[in-house]
Design an enzyme around this catalytic site. Structure first.
Site, short mmCIF file in Angstrom:
data_model
loop_
_atom_site.label_atom_id
_atom_site.label_comp_id
_atom_site.label_asym_id
_atom_site.label_seq_id
_atom_site.Cartn_x
_atom_site.Cartn_y
_atom_site.Cartn_z
CB SER A 224 -24.97 -4.67 -2.06
OG SER A 224 -25.58 -3.58 -1.94
CG HIS B 184 -25.62 -8.32 -3.38
ND1 HIS B 184 -24.56 -7.86 -4.03
CD2 HIS B 184 -26.42 -7.25 -3.47
CE1 HIS B 184 -24.67 -6.94 -4.48
NE2 HIS B 184 -25.96 -6.28 -4.44
CE LYS C 174 -26.88 -7.76 -7.45
NZ LYS C 174 -26.46 -6.53 -8.33
#
Ligand code: PMP
Length: 397
Positions: free
Chosen positions: A185, A213, A244
């Site tokens: 990330s 992610h 996310k």
């Protein structure tokens, strides 16, 4: 009073971070206008550091699903999964996630952090060995630490370093767990999962991959980096988050191992906390549906990511090793990065500042995360603003 003296280092950090004007850890979004715009310090700001990869936070069907769930099931579950907090929607989402990853077992946790903690403390016990990538997220590290297992860190994405540690473990290697992320990330680099899987197979270890992610970002169907690299069936445990690409909050673990279902009985971060609110589960469920049915979201995301990465490179910034929706530029010392970050905010672009010890090496980074919801104009504007500040850096990297 001595008890409170331990906060002196934190006070010093706060002072340092505030020196440039705004403390990057205390930014308040005064108003959220859309997935990519907000009002910060009274200014209209492009949000380029939100991890809102698919831009689904305002998606009408996700919002409607959340609203309907509140109206039909209430605002909260008021209890843990083991007590009164297991609603049919939690179980349905677990099945949905397991099916998405083509495995039979799934568990939903209240946060991504709890998913990592809860899975690792259940999988590992004192005396076990865990091999952890040096740049793995704090939640993975904390889970390993909390389990009491022996932690061996291998150099970030370095397969030779991992193999050296496996060799040193001798017979213990066949009982150990390798822990890695899909997309990292900070630098936006992917794990070499094909090679890591080869070592898993060679040494008889198990593998856990955190796709926090990469869910919705990589792979033909959006499962993540393991799917993109064609090794999904050789990953023992996938963990991920709803915070996310899925635009909500919560986490999950899915696995082909039926023992995953037994984690429910032994994992304290699962047992001793309230389950996710119905609205969260409902919007996540809908976001997963959108992720699967709208590949064009991923196309927009990658178009924006490619443009931002290239734009920064054209300006002479040092970016991460590969194009991804996480686009970071490397700056030298904190003293350079902090004013740079402040100037970006003042010019109307919100990014993330990563400084040691929270950054991967001893460097500071400005990190952007791209969204499918960024318009072309917004991406160009971000590049333009970065370009206007290029002079602040000179050769101080
Ligand atoms: N794993 C990784 C790799 C992460 O980056 C994060 C959050 N940034 C988490 C887990 C924790 O997820 P959450 O914030 O949803 O609790």
């Amino acid at each position: 009073m001595a008890l409170l003296d331990k906060f002196l280092p934190a006070a010093a950090i706060r002072e340092q971070l505030s020196a440039g004007g705004h403390d990057p850890t205390q930014v308040v979004m005064e108003r959220i206008i859309s997935p990519t715009e907000g009002i910060v310090e009274g200014r209209h700001t492009i949000l380029a550091g939100t991890n809102n990869y698919l831009g689904l936070t305002f998606d009408p069907s996700c919002v409607a699903a959340a609203r309907n769930a509140i109206e039909s099931q209430g605002t909260g579950t008021t209890g843990s999964r083991m007590a009164n907090g297991s609603f049919s929607a939690h179980a349905a989402l677990e099945q949905e996630l397991a099916g998405f990853y083509q495995v039979d077992h799934g568990m939903v946790f209240s946060t991504g952090y709890a998913a990592n903690l809860g899975t690792l403390v259940a999988l590992l016990k004192p005396g076990d060995a865990v091999l952890l990538d040096a740049d793995a997220h704090a939640s993975l590290y904390d889970g390993c630490l909390m389990s009491g297992a022996d932690i061996y860190r291998f150099r970030h994405n370095d397969v030779a370093s991992l193999e050296k540690r496996l060799e040193r473990l001798g017979a213990r290697a066949q009982d150990c767990l390798i822990v890695t992320e899909g997309l990292y990330s900070v630098l936006g680099d992917c794990a070499p999962l094909v090679d890591i899987v080869a070592l898993r197979n060679k040494y008889g270890a198990m593998l856990l991959v955190d796709e926090a992610h990469s869910l919705g970002v990589y792979g033909d169907t959006g499962c993540g980096v393991a799917e993109a690299q064609g090794v999904m069936d050789q990953v023992d445990f996938f963990v991920g988050t709803f915070s996310k690409s899925l635009g909500a909050m919560g986490g999950f673990c899915v696995s082909q191992h039926p023992e995953l279902d037994l984690i429910r009985y032994v994992s304290r971060p699962f047992i001793f906390t309230a389950s996710s609110s119905p609205s969260i589960i409902a919007s996540t469920h809908e976001a997963l549906k959108q992720l699967k049915s709208r590949p064009e979201l991923r196309e927009s995301l990658w178009r924006n990511a490619t443009r931002l990465y290239q734009g920064f490179n054209d300006l002479g910034f040092e970016t991460g090793p590969e194009i991804s929706p996480v686009v970071a530029i490397k700056l030298g010392a904190k003293e350079v990065a902090l004013p740079f970050w402040n100037q970006l905010l003042e010019k109307g672009v919100y990014t993330n500042l990563m400084v040691p010890p929270a950054s991967p090496d001893q460097h500071s980074y400005i990190r952007c995360s791209v969204s499918a919801a960024h318009s072309e104009e917004q991406v160009e504007r971000i590049i333009e603003i970065f370009g206007s500040l290029r002079g602040l850096l000179q050769d101080d990297r």
